[in-house]
Design an enzyme around this catalytic site. Structure first.
Site, PDB file in Angstrom:
ATOM      1  N   GLU A  44       1.090  -1.370  -0.134  1.00 16.93           N
ATOM      2  CA  GLU A  44      -0.040  -0.086   0.152  1.00 16.93           C
ATOM      3  C   GLU A  44       0.762   1.250   0.016  1.00 16.93           C
ATOM      4  O   GLU A  44       1.802   1.425   0.705  1.00 16.93           O
ATOM      5  CB  GLU A  44      -0.811   0.010   1.276  1.00 16.93           C
ATOM      6  CG  GLU A  44      -1.746   1.197   1.161  1.00 16.93           C
ATOM      7  CD  GLU A  44      -2.850   1.027   2.584  1.00 16.93           C
ATOM      8  OE1 GLU A  44      -3.885   1.616   2.392  1.00 16.93           O
ATOM      9  OE2 GLU A  44      -2.235   0.465   3.603  1.00 16.93           O
ATOM     10  N   LYS A 117     -10.084   0.918  -2.710  1.00 14.68           N
ATOM     11  CA  LYS A 117     -10.039   0.899  -1.422  1.00 14.68           C
ATOM     12  C   LYS A 117     -11.565   0.951  -0.663  1.00 14.68           C
ATOM     13  O   LYS A 117     -12.023   2.140  -0.646  1.00 14.68           O
ATOM     14  CB  LYS A 117      -9.126   1.212  -0.522  1.00 14.68           C
ATOM     15  CG  LYS A 117      -9.150   0.637   1.034  1.00 14.68           C
ATOM     16  CD  LYS A 117      -7.773   1.329   1.737  1.00 14.68           C
ATOM     17  CE  LYS A 117      -7.949   1.076   3.201  1.00 14.68           C
ATOM     18  NZ  LYS A 117      -6.671   1.284   4.121  1.00 14.68           N
ATOM     19  N   CYS A 157      -5.295  -3.575   2.850  1.00 13.14           N
ATOM     20  CA  CYS A 157      -5.378  -3.064   4.166  1.00 13.14           C
ATOM     21  C   CYS A 157      -6.473  -3.263   5.091  1.00 13.14           C
ATOM     22  O   CYS A 157      -6.682  -4.517   5.294  1.00 13.14           O
ATOM     23  CB  CYS A 157      -4.509  -1.636   4.564  1.00 13.14           C
ATOM     24  SG  CYS A 157      -3.723  -1.364   5.824  1.00 13.14           S
TER      25      CYS A 157
END
Length: 268
Positions: A44, A117, A157
């Site tokens: 990331e 995301k 994440c």
């Protein structure tokens, strides 16, 4: 039936310099490719860890245009590999926020998939405080990518904490989890969550991470990992920049799913 796929995950301690990060990423990708990896994944925000949350706004690119995407495309083509960007900042309709976006490139350098995301991290304990929603706009859809070499589930994440997100991907061979987990939350939960996602979905999990102390003072947990569908950690790098390599064995996927057919036992 596919036999196996050599994969690699890159661990970095990204800085506030785009040029420095691209150079380091390029060297690590070359190292992985030279060792035989055909699929390489970055962490990331491999390209930038600014001194404040809003610094990333300056680097935000339009999809298909910009130096970060040019680097990714040319690197995939140069090494003849499949490449995951980890995540990079892309522009949104809100000038005060970016998308945190994972892009997938094929060996010709063509971008074949995009995932923004969905889940935005927030955490507050003592002097430690984060709220991604201040500078990031959430995506609104899960994304799977079926390629000639592997069927992928994309995530980034904080998505890792939401098992229903991965169920929505369907049956995949490999889940990608590029991350920059904080040291505090990573130490407590990172490996447990990664192994759980591998076991629940009976697939491999490749989790490239940021791992060390950054220029902005933030400490990330690292522990880039490759985990097999039985939940076994095949390879791990605790901290600092480097490469985690391994092999996806498609016969192992079949073995696990046949011996414990939990995916076919789902009722919800």
């Amino acid at each position: 039936m596919k036999d196996s796929l050599a994969v690699a995950a890159i661990q970095m301690v990204s800085a506030a310099s785009l040029e420095r990060n691209l150079a380091e990423a390029g060297a690590l990708i070359a190292q992985a490719a030279d060792a035989g990896a055909k699929f390489v994944a970055l962490p990331e925000y491999f390209c930038f860890m600014g001194k404040k949350e809003t610094d990333k706004l300056v680097l935000a690119e339009t999809e298909g245009v910009g130096p970060i995407q040019d680097f990714l495309s040319k690197t995939a083509q140069r090494h003849n590999i499949w490449l995951s960007s980890g995540s990079i900042p892309l522009v949104t309709p809100d000038p005060a926020r970016v998308f945190n976006t994972q892009l997938i490139y094929d060996p010709t350098g063509k971008q074949i998939a995009r995932y923004d995301k969905v889940h935005l991290f927030s955490f507050a304990r003592g002097q430690e405080s984060y709220d991604e929603s201040r500078s990031i706009l959430a995506g609104d859809a899960v994304k799977r990518v079926d390629t000639p070499v592997v069927n992928l589930g994309l995530s980034i994440c904080y998505d890792l904490r939401f098992p229903e997100f991965y169920r929505a991907l369907g049956v995949v061979d490999l889940i990608l989890v590029p991350s920059a987990f904080t040291y505090t939350t990573g130490k407590a939960h990172w490996e447990t969550l990664l192994r759980a996602r591998a076991i629940e979905n009976q697939c491999y999990v490749l989790a490239p991470a940021q791992g060390g102390v950054h220029e902005n003072g933030r400490r990330t947990w690292g522990h880039t990992m490759l985990i097999d569908p039985w939940g076994e950690v095949l390879s791990v790098l605790p901290e600092q920049a480097g490469v985690v390599s391994g092999t996806i064995e498609f016969s192992r996927l079949l073995e696990v799913r046949q011996s414990l057919p939990s995916l076919s036992h789902r009722v919800l």
